[in-house]
Design a protein around this motif. Sequence first.
Motif, PDB file in Angstrom:
ATOM      1  N   LEU A  58       0.826  -1.277  -0.065  1.00 17.96           N
ATOM      2  CA  LEU A  58       0.024  -0.072  -0.120  1.00 17.96           C
ATOM      3  C   LEU A  58       1.035   1.312   0.130  1.00 17.96           C
ATOM      4  O   LEU A  58       0.402   2.271  -0.717  1.00 17.96           O
ATOM      5  N   VAL A 112      -7.916   1.292   3.385  1.00 17.85           N
ATOM      6  CA  VAL A 112      -8.611   0.082   3.155  1.00 17.85           C
ATOM      7  C   VAL A 112      -9.855   0.000   3.817  1.00 17.85           C
ATOM      8  O   VAL A 112      -9.753  -0.243   5.002  1.00 17.85           O
ATOM      9  N   VAL A 114     -10.055   0.598  -1.620  1.00 16.67           N
ATOM     10  CA  VAL A 114      -8.875   1.210  -1.433  1.00 16.67           C
ATOM     11  C   VAL A 114      -8.586   2.125  -1.713  1.00 16.67           C
ATOM     12  O   VAL A 114      -8.833   2.867  -2.898  1.00 16.67           O
ATOM     13  N   GLN A 146      -2.991   0.847 -10.396  1.00 14.58           N
ATOM     14  CA  GLN A 146      -3.276   0.808  -8.898  1.00 14.58           C
ATOM     15  C   GLN A 146      -4.544   0.156  -8.653  1.00 14.58           C
ATOM     16  O   GLN A 146      -4.788  -0.451  -7.568  1.00 14.58           O
ATOM     17  N   HIS A 147      -5.281   0.266  -9.505  1.00 20.14           N
ATOM     18  CA  HIS A 147      -6.828  -0.406  -9.479  1.00 20.14           C
ATOM     19  C   HIS A 147      -6.610  -2.131  -9.388  1.00 20.14           C
ATOM     20  O   HIS A 147      -7.253  -2.662  -8.671  1.00 20.14           O
ATOM     21  N   SER A 152      -5.120  -2.691  -6.119  1.00 19.84           N
ATOM     22  CA  SER A 152      -6.333  -2.578  -5.095  1.00 19.84           C
ATOM     23  C   SER A 152      -6.871  -3.980  -4.879  1.00 19.84           C
ATOM     24  O   SER A 152      -7.252  -4.394  -3.851  1.00 19.84           O
TER      25      SER A 152
END
Length: 248
Positions: free
Chosen positions: A33, A47, A145, A162-163, A166
């Motif tokens: 993260l 999160v 996230v 980043q998705h 996540s």
Amino acid sequence: MGYSRSGTADGPGSIQYLRLQRASSRSDIFPKLVAMQKNLKARNFAVFRIAGAGLPNKRKLVCELENWGAGALESSNQLIGVYGEALLEHIETSLLPLIWNGSENTSFADAGEFSPLTHRLDPGVVPFSGIAFPVRLGALGNGYVAFFGASMDLVSDVIIDQHVKSCQVVMDLLALDERRSVPAESLSEREIACLQLAGDGRISEEIAEKLGLSVHTVNAYLGSATIKLDSVNRIQAIAKAIRLGYIH
């Protein structure tokens, strides 16, 4: 998700990749993260999991991981209080990322050319700007996230990457929850090997030849693994072993 990406079958966007990168503890998730936070040029992350799924008027967001520091509870409550209902409604109909501008003059989030594939929340109601990636993995694996900062100039490739990551984070949390609920007795190396080959589509005779065992012994290993994983059949045992990170 609400958009597609190119790549090989075992690249960063694939389910195979997500399975192989499974965390073994929450301490493994935190640095992931932090790296995502740096990629987005954000200041903090959080999160959220959705609790009470399937219960009328009982759904709520619960913060599971964050690095807000001393003001964590206040920041979490502020975000949920302002955007909580919108987040819960959004994940039911869309997996597009949510972005918003903060109330501070320099606090904004801009997705540029990717903006049509995001959903904007009302601006200026919390001090910080942010982006929240919805993840929907089933009743126990739904959530967001989110990353927060001042000026966040978001690039399309970064948003997509980043998705995907996540989703991996929430998969890790879900797998850790399941691992804590399985019997204390762990799978043996032979049980794992037999499950892996069975998951690859091999029948008992082929597994026996591959491992130099008898068919009876292979079936015994698969049977004991199924019991340990609290599964009703071999197929369910394989699926659970994948989720728990025993095999891929």
